[in-house]
Motif scaffolding. Structure first.
Motif, PDB file in Angstrom:
ATOM      1  N   LEU A 148     151.642 -34.112 -52.335  1.00 55.61           N
ATOM      2  CA  LEU A 148     152.714 -35.074 -52.075  1.00 55.61           C
ATOM      3  C   LEU A 148     153.138 -35.863 -53.316  1.00 55.61           C
ATOM      4  N   SER A 149     152.618 -35.488 -54.492  1.00 52.00           N
ATOM      5  CA  SER A 149     153.088 -36.136 -55.716  1.00 52.00           C
ATOM      6  C   SER A 149     154.486 -35.619 -56.041  1.00 52.00           C
ATOM      7  N   ILE A 150     155.196 -36.337 -56.880  1.00 53.42           N
ATOM      8  CA  ILE A 150     156.549 -35.916 -57.251  1.00 53.42           C
ATOM      9  C   ILE A 150     156.522 -34.542 -57.903  1.00 53.42           C
ATOM     10  N   SER A 151     155.570 -34.333 -58.811  1.00 53.01           N
ATOM     11  CA  SER A 151     155.489 -33.042 -59.493  1.00 53.01           C
ATOM     12  C   SER A 151     155.141 -31.914 -58.525  1.00 53.01           C
ATOM     13  N   SER A 152     154.250 -32.189 -57.572  1.00 52.59           N
ATOM     14  CA  SER A 152     153.876 -31.167 -56.578  1.00 52.59           C
ATOM     15  C   SER A 152     155.065 -30.796 -55.701  1.00 52.59           C
ATOM     16  N   LEU A 153     155.824 -31.790 -55.289  1.00 47.38           N
ATOM     17  CA  LEU A 153     157.000 -31.524 -54.448  1.00 47.38           C
ATOM     18  C   LEU A 153     158.060 -30.745 -55.213  1.00 47.38           C
ATOM     19  N   LYS A 154     158.200 -31.034 -56.504  1.00 49.23           N
ATOM     20  CA  LYS A 154     159.156 -30.277 -57.325  1.00 49.23           C
ATOM     21  C   LYS A 154     158.746 -28.815 -57.413  1.00 49.23           C
ATOM     22  N   ARG A 155     157.445 -28.574 -57.632  1.00 49.21           N
ATOM     23  CA  ARG A 155     156.970 -27.196 -57.703  1.00 49.21           C
ATOM     24  C   ARG A 155     157.152 -26.480 -56.370  1.00 49.21           C
ATOM     25  N   LEU A 156     156.861 -27.187 -55.273  1.00 49.33           N
ATOM     26  CA  LEU A 156     157.033 -26.600 -53.949  1.00 49.33           C
ATOM     27  C   LEU A 156     158.503 -26.267 -53.708  1.00 49.33           C
ATOM     28  N   SER A 157     159.380 -27.152 -54.110  1.00 50.75           N
ATOM     29  CA  SER A 157     160.810 -26.922 -53.960  1.00 50.75           C
ATOM     30  C   SER A 157     161.264 -25.703 -54.754  1.00 50.75           C
ATOM     31  N   ASN A 158     160.738 -25.573 -55.964  1.00 51.67           N
ATOM     32  CA  ASN A 158     161.133 -24.462 -56.832  1.00 51.67           C
ATOM     33  C   ASN A 158     160.789 -23.114 -56.231  1.00 51.67           C
ATOM     34  N   TYR A 159     159.551 -22.967 -55.728  1.00 51.31           N
ATOM     35  CA  TYR A 159     159.190 -21.623 -55.253  1.00 51.31           C
ATOM     36  C   TYR A 159     159.505 -21.385 -53.775  1.00 51.31           C
ATOM     37  N   SER A 160     159.814 -22.455 -53.022  1.00 51.16           N
ATOM     38  CA  SER A 160     160.152 -22.267 -51.607  1.00 51.16           C
ATOM     39  C   SER A 160     161.659 -22.163 -51.381  1.00 51.16           C
ATOM     40  N   GLY A 161     162.432 -22.706 -52.343  1.00 52.57           N
ATOM     41  CA  GLY A 161     163.881 -22.696 -52.182  1.00 52.57           C
ATOM     42  C   GLY A 161     164.410 -23.834 -51.329  1.00 52.57           C
ATOM     43  N   VAL A 162     163.523 -24.725 -50.874  1.00 55.44           N
ATOM     44  CA  VAL A 162     163.943 -25.890 -50.079  1.00 55.44           C
ATOM     45  C   VAL A 162     164.206 -27.060 -51.037  1.00 55.44           C
ATOM     46  N   TYR A 163     165.377 -27.669 -50.923  1.00 57.95           N
ATOM     47  CA  TYR A 163     165.714 -28.775 -51.822  1.00 57.95           C
ATOM     48  C   TYR A 163     164.680 -29.893 -51.710  1.00 57.95           C
ATOM     49  N   LEU A 175     158.156 -23.878 -43.881  1.00 57.55           N
ATOM     50  CA  LEU A 175     157.916 -22.723 -43.037  1.00 57.55           C
ATOM     51  C   LEU A 175     159.051 -22.419 -42.076  1.00 57.55           C
ATOM     52  N   VAL A 176     159.947 -23.355 -41.881  1.00 55.71           N
ATOM     53  CA  VAL A 176     161.067 -23.154 -40.923  1.00 55.71           C
ATOM     54  C   VAL A 176     161.939 -21.986 -41.370  1.00 55.71           C
TER      55      VAL A 176
END
Length: 398
Positions: free
Chosen positions: A298-313, A397-398
């Motif tokens: 839930l850190s900013i950097s973690s959310l950015k990485r998750l956004s990058n590889y999941s395609g979710v803004y 996951l949606v």
């Protein structure tokens, strides 16, 4: 395990120190234990033939996008790893993934491979193939097995195979079944390994670009389960959230440490200096909550990485977050502000400071209140952040 402190011996030593009114000694022992737990080293070797997808897998485990110029392991269609490269986890530097040179290349022949890459430093090996496992993979697995360490066969690029097969079947107007394709891939890999002498090989089908799909969550569960007990949490907390179950296990791991942090807080409360305990309590909360935020992704950097590889803004990910402690820098001011939204936590903190001025029972009461305050605060914050982590994963996951 060396001179690592067991939980049982720690609890006995702390009780003994507190019983002799040696609060500083108790605090020092708890701090030593927490520091060692946080710094337990874990070294994971990722190997296989050139072009098998090792670097992408390293990036996936670390929650890093392949295009991240600063943190990503280099990827390519040819062998991009000429030496063993260490990639510390972005949030948990005690966990390092090693992108090893391809086995069977000119510089790293299979017969000398383990010696050349430094076998002893690794906790376990992951052998990756993009199609079927070949002779060099089998030789490597057998040698690792002979030397007494765990290894795992991972079949990469599963999403690519599924996509290609789906396209081929559309052209032939045949019925497409993803489940059947996965079964065929698994059977093909398993039979190949059996022919090479492995009786009951287990093969994990994964996609480094979609770590929540296929066998990726099962692989992480297996790796965690088969690690030595004292290294399980180090691995678990550094892994990406691939399932709701994993978030629950992370929560349980964090929760098991709360009583030690609360006891440390209580030991400090025994020092009869007005204001000291409150400052230390809030400081402890900042440190521990920062670990929660990082470990739960839930850190900013973690959310950015998750956004990058999941395609979710990233804005869509942040939208489902409720706790004010997520997706931001944790500061004493933020912790105090978050506490103020509850009735009991500020009251406990005030009572703790006020109790020090009471004769005879003042210090014991202050210690009890400090323990209760820290224990309740961390449980409350952990519960809220865990629920946020689940909401974020469900959004992906949606």
């Amino acid at each position: 395990m060396g001179n690592r402190i067991s939980k049982k011996s720690l609890e006995d030593e702390v009780k003994e120190a507190l019983g002799k009114n040696k609060e500083a000694l108790a605090a020092a022992k708890i701090q030593e234990y927490l520091d060692k737990e946080k710094n337990i080293p874990l070294n994971i070797a990722i190997t296989g033939e050139s072009g098998s997808g090792k670097s992408s897998f390293v990036n996936a485990i670390r929650g890093v996008d392949d295009d991240d110029e600063e943190e990503a392991a280099r990827t390519g269609v040819v062998e991009t790893t000429e030496v063993s490269r260490a990639y510390p986890h972005p949030c948990f530097s005690n966990v390092t993934l090693w992108d090893l040179p391809g086995v069977g290349t000119m510089k790293f022949p299979a017969a000398k491979y383990l010696k050349l890459v430094g076998f002893e430093r690794f906790d376990f090996f992951i052998i990756i193939s993009a199609d079927r496992f070949r002779e060099n993979d089998v030789k490597l697995g057998k040698e690792i097995q002979r030397m007494g360490k765990n290894f795992y066969f991972v079949r990469s690029k599963t999403d690519q195979d599924i996509r290609n097969e789906k396209s081929r079947m559309k052209k032939s107007i045949r019925y497409f079944s993803e489940e059947k394709i996965l079964e065929q891939i698994r059977e093909n890999c398993t039979q190949g390994l059996q022919k090479q002498g492995f009786q009951c090989p287990q093969v994990f089908l994964v996609s480094s670009h979609k770590p929540h799909l296929y066998d990726f969550p099962d692989l992480l569960r297996t790796l965690e389960r088969e690690l030595p007990e004292h290294k399980k949490n180090a691995f678990l907390l550094a892994m990406p959230n691939t399932s709701l179950e994993m978030i629950d296990r992370k929560k349980k791991a964090f929760k098991s440490q709360i009583k030690y942090v609360a006891t440390l807080s209580a030991a400090v409360a025994a020092v009869p200096v007005p204001g000291l305990s409150a400052v230390v309590d809030v400081g402890l909360l900042v440190t521990v909550v920062t670990q929660y935020v990082s470990g739960l992704g839930l850190s900013i950097s973690s959310l950015k990485r998750l956004s990058n590889y999941s395609g979710v803004y990233i804005e869509d990910l942040k939208e489902v977050i409720v706790s004010p402690l997520a997706a931001t820098k944790i500061t004493p001011e933020l912790v105090l502000k978050t506490m103020s939204q509850t009735a009991i936590l500020p009251a406990l903190l005030i009572a703790e400071e006020g109790s020090k001025f009471m004769l005879i029972i003042g210090i014991p009461l202050s210690m009890a209140l400090s323990f209760t305050f820290t224990y309740k605060a961390l449980n409350l914050f952990l519960n809220d952040l865990s629920e946020d982590a689940k909401r974020v994963l469900q959004k992906v996951l949606v």
